[in-house]
Design a protein around this motif. Structure first.
Motif, mmCIF file in Angstrom:
data_model
loop_
_atom_site.group_PDB
_atom_site.id
_atom_site.type_symbol
_atom_site.label_atom_id
_atom_site.label_comp_id
_atom_site.label_asym_id
_atom_site.label_seq_id
_atom_site.Cartn_x
_atom_site.Cartn_y
_atom_site.Cartn_z
ATOM 1 N N ALA A 171 24.034 -13.867 6.012
ATOM 2 C CA ALA A 171 23.307 -13.310 4.895
ATOM 3 C C ALA A 171 24.343 -13.695 3.692
ATOM 4 N N LEU A 172 25.461 -13.162 3.652
ATOM 5 C CA LEU A 172 26.205 -13.494 2.604
ATOM 6 C C LEU A 172 26.822 -14.836 2.222
ATOM 7 N N HIS A 173 26.834 -15.846 3.124
ATOM 8 C CA HIS A 173 26.948 -17.047 2.910
ATOM 9 C C HIS A 173 25.859 -17.683 2.394
ATOM 10 N N GLY A 191 15.968 -5.998 -1.704
ATOM 11 C CA GLY A 191 17.231 -5.078 -1.232
ATOM 12 C C GLY A 191 18.854 -5.834 -1.092
ATOM 13 N N GLY A 192 18.836 -6.923 -1.565
ATOM 14 C CA GLY A 192 19.967 -7.795 -1.368
ATOM 15 C C GLY A 192 20.226 -8.383 -0.184
ATOM 16 N N ALA A 193 21.418 -8.663 0.184
ATOM 17 C CA ALA A 193 21.852 -9.250 1.353
ATOM 18 C C ALA A 193 21.292 -8.772 2.730
ATOM 19 N N ARG A 194 20.830 -9.082 3.738
ATOM 20 C CA ARG A 194 20.150 -8.697 4.709
ATOM 21 C C ARG A 194 21.212 -8.225 5.629
ATOM 22 N N ILE A 195 21.248 -6.880 6.038
ATOM 23 C CA ILE A 195 22.407 -6.434 6.553
ATOM 24 C C ILE A 195 22.447 -7.036 7.868
ATOM 25 N N ASP A 200 21.410 5.696 -2.082
ATOM 26 C CA ASP A 200 22.088 6.189 -0.871
ATOM 27 C C ASP A 200 23.280 6.016 -0.610
ATOM 28 N N ILE A 201 23.658 4.486 -0.791
ATOM 29 C CA ILE A 201 25.149 4.142 -0.731
ATOM 30 C C ILE A 201 25.849 4.614 -1.850
ATOM 31 N N VAL A 202 25.448 4.822 -3.029
ATOM 32 C CA VAL A 202 26.153 5.164 -4.205
ATOM 33 C C VAL A 202 26.492 6.842 -3.782
ATOM 34 N N VAL A 248 8.991 -7.873 4.001
ATOM 35 C CA VAL A 248 9.844 -8.144 4.882
ATOM 36 C C VAL A 248 11.253 -7.546 4.750
ATOM 37 N N ALA A 249 11.548 -6.312 5.325
ATOM 38 C CA ALA A 249 12.643 -5.844 5.194
ATOM 39 C C ALA A 249 13.110 -5.684 3.764
ATOM 40 N N SER A 250 12.158 -5.209 2.949
ATOM 41 C CA SER A 250 12.456 -4.947 1.537
ATOM 42 C C SER A 250 12.784 -6.037 0.783
ATOM 43 N N GLY A 251 12.489 -7.358 1.375
ATOM 44 C CA GLY A 251 12.579 -8.537 0.641
ATOM 45 C C GLY A 251 14.458 -8.838 0.812
ATOM 46 N N MET A 277 17.705 -3.001 -11.062
ATOM 47 C CA MET A 277 18.987 -3.755 -10.831
ATOM 48 C C MET A 277 20.178 -3.006 -10.456
ATOM 49 N N PHE A 278 20.657 -2.896 -9.322
ATOM 50 C CA PHE A 278 21.926 -2.304 -9.045
ATOM 51 C C PHE A 278 22.790 -2.978 -7.903
ATOM 52 N N LEU A 279 24.136 -2.903 -8.051
ATOM 53 C CA LEU A 279 24.936 -3.579 -6.869
ATOM 54 C C LEU A 279 24.597 -2.805 -5.672
ATOM 55 N N THR A 280 24.496 -1.262 -5.500
ATOM 56 C CA THR A 280 24.256 -0.674 -4.235
ATOM 57 C C THR A 280 23.046 0.410 -4.750
ATOM 58 N N ALA A 297 0.731 -1.179 0.031
ATOM 59 C CA ALA A 297 0.105 0.152 -0.054
ATOM 60 C C ALA A 297 0.942 1.223 0.075
ATOM 61 N N ARG A 298 2.137 1.250 0.459
ATOM 62 C CA ARG A 298 2.907 2.367 0.683
ATOM 63 C C ARG A 298 3.544 2.761 -0.618
ATOM 64 N N VAL A 299 3.542 1.737 -1.688
ATOM 65 C CA VAL A 299 4.236 2.163 -2.965
ATOM 66 C C VAL A 299 3.107 2.145 -4.153
ATOM 67 N N ALA A 327 18.769 -5.093 -5.359
ATOM 68 C CA ALA A 327 20.067 -4.688 -5.042
ATOM 69 C C ALA A 327 21.208 -5.876 -4.731
ATOM 70 N N GLY A 328 22.410 -5.637 -4.906
ATOM 71 C CA GLY A 328 23.590 -6.457 -4.548
ATOM 72 C C GLY A 328 23.263 -7.846 -4.992
ATOM 73 N N ALA A 329 23.041 -8.912 -4.026
ATOM 74 C CA ALA A 329 22.811 -10.199 -4.349
ATOM 75 C C ALA A 329 21.315 -10.397 -5.106
ATOM 76 N N ALA A 330 20.518 -9.621 -5.177
ATOM 77 C CA ALA A 330 19.265 -9.786 -5.772
ATOM 78 C C ALA A 330 19.492 -9.241 -7.227
HETATM 79 C C1 LIG Z 1 25.820 -8.943 -1.427
HETATM 80 C C2 LIG Z 1 24.601 -7.798 -1.361
HETATM 81 O O1 LIG Z 1 23.596 -8.066 -1.702
HETATM 82 S S1 LIG Z 1 25.355 -6.140 -1.206
HETATM 83 C C3 LIG Z 1 23.986 -4.913 -1.200
HETATM 84 C C4 LIG Z 1 23.077 -4.670 0.055
HETATM 85 N N1 LIG Z 1 22.000 -3.920 -0.217
HETATM 86 C C5 LIG Z 1 22.010 -2.678 -0.518
HETATM 87 O O2 LIG Z 1 23.077 -2.021 -0.687
HETATM 88 C C6 LIG Z 1 20.633 -2.043 -0.868
HETATM 89 C C7 LIG Z 1 20.253 -1.459 0.432
HETATM 90 N N2 LIG Z 1 18.756 -0.934 0.439
HETATM 91 C C8 LIG Z 1 18.442 0.227 -0.297
HETATM 92 O O3 LIG Z 1 19.227 0.665 -1.186
HETATM 93 C C9 LIG Z 1 17.178 0.299 -0.295
HETATM 94 O O4 LIG Z 1 16.360 0.006 0.843
HETATM 95 C C10 LIG Z 1 16.014 -0.136 -1.735
HETATM 96 C C11 LIG Z 1 16.658 0.621 -3.053
HETATM 97 C C12 LIG Z 1 16.502 -1.648 -1.683
HETATM 98 C C13 LIG Z 1 14.561 -0.007 -1.396
HETATM 99 O O5 LIG Z 1 14.384 1.206 -1.289
HETATM 100 P P1 LIG Z 1 13.055 1.792 -0.754
HETATM 101 O O6 LIG Z 1 11.930 1.214 -1.547
HETATM 102 O O7 LIG Z 1 13.197 3.144 -0.661
HETATM 103 O O8 LIG Z 1 12.595 1.245 0.878
HETATM 104 P P2 LIG Z 1 13.393 1.674 2.117
HETATM 105 O O9 LIG Z 1 14.850 2.092 1.791
HETATM 106 O O10 LIG Z 1 12.581 2.528 2.757
HETATM 107 O O11 LIG Z 1 13.643 0.261 3.006
HETATM 108 C C14 LIG Z 1 12.493 -0.571 3.290
HETATM 109 C C15 LIG Z 1 12.822 -1.428 4.391
HETATM 110 O O12 LIG Z 1 13.814 -2.176 4.069
HETATM 111 C C16 LIG Z 1 14.992 -2.070 5.075
HETATM 112 N N3 LIG Z 1 16.060 -2.547 3.925
HETATM 113 C C17 LIG Z 1 16.334 -2.370 2.881
HETATM 114 N N4 LIG Z 1 17.337 -2.884 2.333
HETATM 115 C C18 LIG Z 1 17.845 -3.845 3.609
HETATM 116 C C19 LIG Z 1 18.820 -4.645 3.654
HETATM 117 N N5 LIG Z 1 19.804 -4.844 2.610
HETATM 118 N N6 LIG Z 1 18.978 -5.275 4.783
HETATM 119 C C20 LIG Z 1 18.176 -5.101 5.563
HETATM 120 N N7 LIG Z 1 16.962 -4.443 5.719
HETATM 121 C C21 LIG Z 1 16.959 -3.609 4.518
HETATM 122 C C22 LIG Z 1 15.085 -0.777 5.257
HETATM 123 O O13 LIG Z 1 15.908 -0.543 6.140
HETATM 124 C C23 LIG Z 1 13.639 -0.401 5.579
HETATM 125 O O14 LIG Z 1 13.231 -0.648 6.732
HETATM 126 P P3 LIG Z 1 12.084 0.064 7.647
HETATM 127 O O15 LIG Z 1 10.973 -0.163 6.771
HETATM 128 O O16 LIG Z 1 12.445 -0.722 9.177
HETATM 129 O O17 LIG Z 1 12.734 1.384 7.739
#
Ligand SMILES: CC(=O)SCCNC(=O)CCNC(=O)[C@H](O)C(C)(C)COP(=O)(O)OP(=O)(O)OC[C@H]1O[C@@H](n2cnc3c(N)ncnc32)[C@H](O)[C@@H]1OP(=O)(O)O
Length: 502
Positions: free
Chosen positions: A138-140, A128-132, A195-197, A94-97, A189-192, A31-33, A167-170
């Motif tokens: 997550a990386l493994h 959003g790729g690997a879950r921080i 915000d990180i860019v 769930v945490a942006s997938g 699709m992007f590596l980062t 609903a947010r988007v 992002a990233g892994a996705a």
């Molecule tokens: C090996 C690898 O995969 S390295 C890559 C690591 N991932 C990244 O660099 C991407 C980081 N995430 C992003 O850049 C952005 O969240 C996007 C582009 C994916 C999505 O952007 P938006 O649609 O604007 O969503 P938004 O940034 O608000 O994120 C939504 C929620 O997901 C969470 N989330 C997004 N990405 C991640 C992540 N990788 N790990 C954990 N939580 C995440 C956010 O913290 C946020 O949480 P909240 O709702 O509790 O505040």
């Protein structure tokens, strides 16, 4: 009419019944988007919309990463047009997938199942790729997904849909699959992410700038089809699957043969302009040869001087590779070579016959292309043809010069049958270049160099480039009229596929 030139599949109705906390969370997220007018379906709804109505079965629906959030992914299986398919759908609620340890485990379980049982797998990506939070776990987990993507390459077709920011892994996982379909202004699709860019490089760029469908389907070639909606993405996936066996060595999907479009077939003898520099639309030529029915062109806007599409001939699913004279004269360059090589390699991997239609002026010369490594990229196309063991049929419809002649499915690379149209030219280079090189001195000294050049070019055409020389040498099987092309190809296909049984 939309890009895919087909009716849009009816949208499956949303699941009804008692709502759990989990689905409520997902709906909140989408609903947010919703104001964008897009991305309004939950992960499970997407999986259900992809497959035949009512056929989706979720694997481990109770799997949870804790705190009632689910595993972050809906994985399961269903059918498309009655054929089984495994589906993985990221849960952006769930945490942006983002892919944590539990989610990775669920994805890997579905991948393992698809590989071992021999079913295609469709990844619906929105992550959003690997879950921080999960750090090394997550990386493994992501690495394990990649490893299975690679293992799957030699066993089953893999298709990726990009329905949100990935992002990233996705983004890496789709890059290891066969075909990637992006929804316009919705999937990236992007590596980062942006915000990180910004933090790392100071660059201000939107998600669309860094990884939108326009960038990836036109420029980078990372994705292979751009569609306008999720429904179109599901339709395109089903269409793509309709041309493919469920796994390597599996039965090809045979349809009833359909004749070529009668109008296009009748126009074949006069379609190709005699002068080699005058362009024409190769699609019209294909219309006059292939079965008149569904087709799917991949990468239509990337390196458009080469066409890559799935179609049918005599009811068999085939891969078609053709120069497109309408786009830069049908030339081969680095991008066109990579596109073509990838396509031929895919067809070979899944035993799809490759039909090649040639009208090629050569490889694009010059410092830019050499700097891009056109030699290496062109070599990939040579390798793809040689290694492809499915039936290979090639027809030269006008000109075919130099290394590009060899690269476009020539006899030397293992074509099972090849023909040349009677007005075609096959030579080391075109008459202009050859005459300029061989008769440099005579042309310099001539009183009327243009007249001499034309005379020498006519002699070159007759003595060096005419297709009868190639046929007499047994390098081209036969010189044929345009209107014979379909019957020759059908006969060869029947022989090469052991009659009508594929
Ligand atoms: C090996 C690898 O995969 S390295 C890559 C690591 N991932 C990244 O660099 C991407 C980081 N995430 C992003 O850049 C952005 O969240 C996007 C582009 C994916 C999505 O952007 P938006 O649609 O604007 O969503 P938004 O940034 O608000 O994120 C939504 C929620 O997901 C969470 N989330 C997004 N990405 C991640 C992540 N990788 N790990 C954990 N939580 C995440 C956010 O913290 C946020 O949480 P909240 O709702 O509790 O505040």
């Amino acid at each position: 009419m939309s890009k895919l030139d087909r009716p849009v599949v009816a949208e499956t109705t949303a699941p009804t019944g008692q709502r759990t906390v989990l689905t409520q969370r997902r709906e909140d997220r989408f609903a947010r988007v919703e104001p964008k007018g897009k991305r309004v379906h939950t992960a499970r709804e997407r999986a259900e919309m992809l497959v035949d109505e009512g056929s989706f079965v979720e694997m481990t629906p109770m799997r949870s990463a804790g705190a009632g959030t689910g595993s972050g992914v809906v994985a399961g299986w269903g059918t498309t047009d009655g054929h089984s398919v495994v589906v993985v759908s990221h849960d952006a609620a769930v945490a942006s997938g983002a892919i944590g340890a539990v989610m990775a485990e669920s994805i890997q379980k579905a991948q393992r199942f698809a590989i071992d049982k021999g079913y295609p797998i469709v990844y619906i990506n929105d992550s959003g790729g690997a879950r921080i939070h999960d750090g090394i776990f997550a990386l493994h987990g992501c690495g394990g997904i990649f490893a299975l993507n690679i293992e799957a390459q030699s066993r089953i077709p893999q298709i990726s849909l990009i329905l949100g920011p990935c992002a990233g892994a996705a983004a890496y996982s789709p890059a290891l699959t066969d075909w990637t379909i992006m929804v316009k202004e919705q999937g990236q699709m992007f590596l980062t992410g942006p915000d990180i860019v910004k933090a790392a490089t100071g660059e201000d760029a939107t998600a669309e700038d860094i990884g939108g469908s326009a960038l990836h389907t036109k420029v980078s070639g990372v994705a292979h089809l751009e569609v306008d909606s999720e429904q179109e993405a599901f339709y395109a996936t089903r269409l793509l699957l309709s041309f493919l066996p469920t796994h390597k060595g599996g039965a090809q999907k045979r349809h009833d043969p359909v004749p070529a479009n009668p109008g296009a077939a009748a126009a074949l003898p006069t379609l190709v302009p005699e002068k080699s520099s005058v362009v024409f639309d190769m699609n019209k030529l294909l219309d006059g040869v292939l079965d008149n029915g569904a087709r799917l062109e991949l990468m239509p806007e990337h390196a458009p001087s080469i066409l890559t599409l799935f179609a049918r001939l005599d009811g068999h699913a085939v891969g078609v590779l053709a120069n497109q004279p309408n786009a830069r004269g049908g030339i081969l360059d680095s991008k066109a070579s990579v596109k073509a090589a990838r396509f031929v390699e895919f067809c070979g991997r899944f035993d799809l016959p490759v039909l090649t239609f040639v009208d090629v002026p050569g490889f694009l010369p010059g410092t830019v292309e050499e700097g891009r490594g056109v030699i290496t990229h062109g070599a990939k196309l040579l390798k793809a043809y040689v290694e492809t063991k499915s039936p290979k049929l090639t027809v030269v419809v006008r000109k075919s010069y130099g290394g590009a002649y060899i690269a476009m499915g020539s006899a030397s690379l293992g074509a099972d049958a090849n023909w040349a149209w009677s007005n075609s030219e096959i030579a080391v280079m075109g008459p202009g270049g050859a005459v300029a090189l061989l008769h440099r001195r005579a042309l310099k000294e001539a009183e009327e160099p243009t007249v001499l050049r034309d005379q020498l070019a006519a002699v070159y055409r007759e003595e060096v480039a005419r297709p009868y020389l190639a046929a007499e040498a047994g390098i081209v099987d036969d010189v044929i009229h345009p209107e014979e092309t379909r019957e020759r190809m059908v006969a060869a296909m029947r022989m090469l596929t052991h009659g009508s049984a594929v």
